[in-house]
Design a protein around this motif. Structure first.
Motif, PDB file in Angstrom:
ATOM      1  N   ARG A 100      48.295  34.744  64.012  1.00 28.75           N
ATOM      2  CA  ARG A 100      48.564  35.053  65.414  1.00 28.75           C
ATOM      3  C   ARG A 100      50.070  35.055  65.699  1.00 28.75           C
ATOM      4  N   VAL A 101      50.780  34.052  65.177  1.00 33.88           N
ATOM      5  CA  VAL A 101      52.224  33.969  65.410  1.00 33.88           C
ATOM      6  C   VAL A 101      52.942  35.133  64.742  1.00 33.88           C
ATOM      7  N   GLN A 102      52.620  35.380  63.486  1.00 32.86           N
ATOM      8  CA  GLN A 102      53.302  36.434  62.718  1.00 32.86           C
ATOM      9  C   GLN A 102      53.069  37.821  63.312  1.00 32.86           C
ATOM     10  N   ASN A 103      51.904  38.026  63.926  1.00 33.84           N
ATOM     11  CA  ASN A 103      51.569  39.354  64.472  1.00 33.84           C
ATOM     12  C   ASN A 103      51.670  39.423  65.992  1.00 33.84           C
ATOM     13  N   GLU A 104      52.209  38.372  66.602  1.00 31.31           N
ATOM     14  CA  GLU A 104      52.412  38.333  68.056  1.00 31.31           C
ATOM     15  C   GLU A 104      51.120  38.639  68.818  1.00 31.31           C
ATOM     16  N   ILE A 105      50.034  38.056  68.365  1.00 29.81           N
ATOM     17  CA  ILE A 105      48.739  38.307  69.002  1.00 29.81           C
ATOM     18  C   ILE A 105      48.723  37.811  70.443  1.00 29.81           C
ATOM     19  N   ASP A 106      49.491  36.753  70.736  1.00 26.81           N
ATOM     20  CA  ASP A 106      49.534  36.245  72.107  1.00 26.81           C
ATOM     21  C   ASP A 106      50.069  37.287  73.088  1.00 26.81           C
ATOM     22  N   ASN A 107      50.807  38.276  72.581  1.00 28.11           N
ATOM     23  CA  ASN A 107      51.390  39.310  73.445  1.00 28.11           C
ATOM     24  C   ASN A 107      50.625  40.626  73.411  1.00 28.11           C
ATOM     25  N   ILE A 108      49.547  40.697  72.659  1.00 33.47           N
ATOM     26  CA  ILE A 108      48.901  41.997  72.445  1.00 33.47           C
ATOM     27  C   ILE A 108      48.275  42.553  73.724  1.00 33.47           C
ATOM     28  N   LEU A 109      47.950  41.676  74.685  1.00 33.15           N
ATOM     29  CA  LEU A 109      47.387  42.158  75.947  1.00 33.15           C
ATOM     30  C   LEU A 109      48.455  42.698  76.898  1.00 33.15           C
ATOM     31  N   LYS A 166      47.979  46.744  81.737  1.00 35.60           N
ATOM     32  CA  LYS A 166      49.145  47.323  82.421  1.00 35.60           C
ATOM     33  C   LYS A 166      49.900  46.252  83.212  1.00 35.60           C
ATOM     34  N   GLU A 167      49.138  45.387  83.910  1.00 32.96           N
ATOM     35  CA  GLU A 167      49.763  44.321  84.701  1.00 32.96           C
ATOM     36  C   GLU A 167      50.510  43.336  83.809  1.00 32.96           C
ATOM     37  N   GLN A 168      49.908  43.009  82.658  1.00 35.59           N
ATOM     38  CA  GLN A 168      50.554  42.068  81.750  1.00 35.59           C
ATOM     39  C   GLN A 168      51.850  42.636  81.179  1.00 35.59           C
ATOM     40  N   SER A 169      51.888  43.945  80.952  1.00 31.78           N
ATOM     41  CA  SER A 169      53.109  44.561  80.420  1.00 31.78           C
ATOM     42  C   SER A 169      54.235  44.470  81.441  1.00 31.78           C
ATOM     43  N   VAL A 170      53.876  44.532  82.734  1.00 33.39           N
ATOM     44  CA  VAL A 170      54.885  44.410  83.798  1.00 33.39           C
ATOM     45  C   VAL A 170      55.339  42.956  83.923  1.00 33.39           C
ATOM     46  N   ILE A 171      54.356  42.029  83.937  1.00 31.29           N
ATOM     47  CA  ILE A 171      54.675  40.603  84.079  1.00 31.29           C
ATOM     48  C   ILE A 171      55.580  40.125  82.950  1.00 31.29           C
ATOM     49  N   ARG A 172      55.261  40.551  81.738  1.00 33.99           N
ATOM     50  CA  ARG A 172      56.037  40.122  80.570  1.00 33.99           C
ATOM     51  C   ARG A 172      57.267  41.001  80.346  1.00 33.99           C
ATOM     52  N   GLU A 173      57.432  41.991  81.227  1.00 29.83           N
ATOM     53  CA  GLU A 173      58.562  42.914  81.133  1.00 29.83           C
ATOM     54  C   GLU A 173      58.640  43.559  79.758  1.00 29.83           C
ATOM     55  N   GLN A 174      57.466  43.954  79.267  1.00 32.61           N
ATOM     56  CA  GLN A 174      57.400  44.621  77.975  1.00 32.61           C
ATOM     57  C   GLN A 174      57.629  46.124  78.170  1.00 32.61           C
ATOM     58  N   PRO A 175      58.568  46.718  77.449  1.00 33.62           N
ATOM     59  CA  PRO A 175      58.759  48.166  77.577  1.00 33.62           C
ATOM     60  C   PRO A 175      57.533  48.909  77.069  1.00 33.62           C
ATOM     61  N   ILE A 176      57.038  49.845  77.870  1.00 37.45           N
ATOM     62  CA  ILE A 176      55.870  50.625  77.467  1.00 37.45           C
ATOM     63  C   ILE A 176      56.349  51.779  76.603  1.00 37.45           C
ATOM     64  N   LYS A 177      55.967  51.763  75.357  1.00 37.84           N
ATOM     65  CA  LYS A 177      56.394  52.815  74.451  1.00 37.84           C
ATOM     66  C   LYS A 177      55.224  53.296  73.615  1.00 37.84           C
ATOM     67  N   GLN A 178      55.340  54.536  73.190  1.00 40.25           N
ATOM     68  CA  GLN A 178      54.283  55.108  72.364  1.00 40.25           C
ATOM     69  C   GLN A 178      54.364  54.530  70.957  1.00 40.25           C
ATOM     70  N   GLY A 179      53.229  54.553  70.295  1.00 39.03           N
ATOM     71  CA  GLY A 179      53.153  53.972  68.958  1.00 39.03           C
ATOM     72  C   GLY A 179      52.254  52.766  68.957  1.00 39.03           C
ATOM     73  N   SER A 180      51.494  52.605  67.897  1.00 37.90           N
ATOM     74  CA  SER A 180      50.528  51.510  67.844  1.00 37.90           C
ATOM     75  C   SER A 180      51.227  50.183  67.590  1.00 37.90           C
ATOM     76  N   PHE A 181      50.563  49.128  67.998  1.00 40.69           N
ATOM     77  CA  PHE A 181      51.030  47.760  67.789  1.00 40.69           C
ATOM     78  C   PHE A 181      50.464  47.310  66.450  1.00 40.69           C
ATOM     79  N   HIS A 182      51.289  47.344  65.407  1.00 43.64           N
ATOM     80  CA  HIS A 182      50.787  47.093  64.057  1.00 43.64           C
ATOM     81  C   HIS A 182      50.457  45.617  63.837  1.00 43.64           C
ATOM     82  N   VAL A 183      49.293  45.402  63.268  1.00 48.37           N
ATOM     83  CA  VAL A 183      48.833  44.060  62.936  1.00 48.37           C
ATOM     84  C   VAL A 183      48.535  44.033  61.446  1.00 48.37           C
ATOM     85  N   SER A 184      48.972  42.998  60.766  1.00 44.68           N
ATOM     86  CA  SER A 184      48.698  42.894  59.331  1.00 44.68           C
ATOM     87  C   SER A 184      47.203  42.678  59.108  1.00 44.68           C
ATOM     88  N   PHE A 185      46.679  43.393  58.125  1.00 46.91           N
ATOM     89  CA  PHE A 185      45.260  43.292  57.832  1.00 46.91           C
ATOM     90  C   PHE A 185      45.020  42.189  56.804  1.00 46.91           C
TER      91      PHE A 185
END
Length: 334
Positions: free
Chosen positions: A64-73, A276-295
């Motif tokens: 979770r830490v390595q893949n920033e799962i806490d921020n995936i929403l 969408k609301e979480q991206s605003v609250i966390r001030e995450q820039p909305i950009k195209q491209g998938s959020f890569h997670v290690s398998f």
């Protein structure tokens, strides 16, 4: 293994108290205040062995830490047309709640094509639904029903399952491995409905490979499963493909509020707006491209099951004279 001893829970809790701070932070997102129930889940997944459950949990938290799962929403899949394509080819939704208050997730296994985006988008989407379930849906259900609700039930619709499902085995194995290693024991029961012969043939050879605790969770129901499912949920909570025989799990419906796969369904509306609301609250820039997670490397049991399904589908295809379409698809290709 249904009952976890208090001793095992206390042992695992003592081990987790020693975890470093970054892991403690993400652990709170995992247990959502239901610490005992979370420890029980990981213990069940490791036959109540505290040391093995501890390793599994620590590995999960590191992932979770390595893949920033806490921020995936806070990472929306954009543009909207791409998100719509993912939703139309990865059929899943929340149809309601069981009489015990467990969320009922419907999955259109047979008609999910997974062919409109890269594997990373489908993995991102799957994890986002897992996290939304664990951080929003389950806590809300717990509050509503006045008791801890930390698991769900899933209704898997096999309508449309074909030999072409072989091309999806890689992705499904990845998703299954992510769930097994990082979201263990989150599903109380799997109900299989609208199962064609090809499923029955595969199930016959796969069932003996499953662990006993998993086998006990799977119930293959006759037809659309309506009569059996009405014993555990009200009619309003039935997935649309269970309300009448032959309805199937089409992703397109005139009534978007009834079809839980539709973007018009309240579940998907709430999920989409929440991200969408979480991206605003966390001030995450909305950009195209998938959020890569290690398998994660699939456990040996997962690999064996995947190869068994592949073999069974090949035999089924050869028996029907259509093996040519399967010749170029092998587990080792991925």
């Amino acid at each position: 293994m249904g009952i976890v001893s208090r001793e095992a829970i206390n042992q695992l809790r003592a081990l987790m108290d020693q975890a470093e701070e970054p892991l403690q932070i993400t652990f709170k997102n995992v247990h959502q205040g239901y610490l005992t129930e979370t420890l029980e889940r990981f213990l069940k997944a490791r036959e109540c062995n505290a040391a093995k459950a501890h390793k599994m949990l620590i590995d999960c938290l590191n992932w979770r830490v390595q893949n920033e799962i806490d921020n995936i929403l806070s990472k929306p899949i954009v543009p909207t047309d791409l998100y719509r394509s993912v939703r139309d080819s990865q059929l899943i939704g929340l149809s309601g709640y069981s009489k015990e208050g467990l969320p009922v997730f419907a999955i259109g296994v047979g008609l999910s094509t997974f062919d409109k985006a890269s594997v990373h988008y489908y993995v991102q989407s799957h994890i986002q639904i897992n996290e939304y379930r664990d951080r929003v849906v389950l806590p809300s259900a717990s509050k509503k029903y006045g008791r801890p609700i930390t698991t769900c039930v899933k209704v898997l619709d096999m309508t449309g399952l074909k030999l072409s499902a072989l091309s999806q085995i890689k992705l499904l194995t990845i998703i299954s491995s992510i769930d097994d290693l990082n979201y263990p024991e989150k599903t109380n029961t799997y109900y299989i409905v609208n199962a064609p012969y090809i499923f029955s043939a595969c199930w016959k050879v796969v069932k003996p490979l499953l662990q006993e605790r998993t086998r006990r969770k799977v119930q293959v129901l006759p037809g659309c499963g309506r009569d059996e499912l009405l014993k555990i949920m009200d009619y309003a909570s039935l997935p649309h493909f269970c309300k009448r025989e032959g309805s199937g799990s089409s992703q397109h419906s005139q009534n978007g509020t009834e079809n839980c796969f539709s973007l018009g369904h309240p579940f998907h509306q709430h999920l989409y707006n929440y991200i969408k609301e979480q991206s605003v609250i966390r001030e995450q820039p909305i950009k195209q491209g998938s959020f890569h997670v290690s398998f994660p490397e699939p456990p040996e049991q997962e690999k064996e099951i995947a190869k068994t399904i592949e073999s069974e589908l090949h035999k089924f295809g050869n028996g029907n004279g259509i093996s040519g379409s399967l010749d170029n698809v092998k587990i080792s290709d991925y």
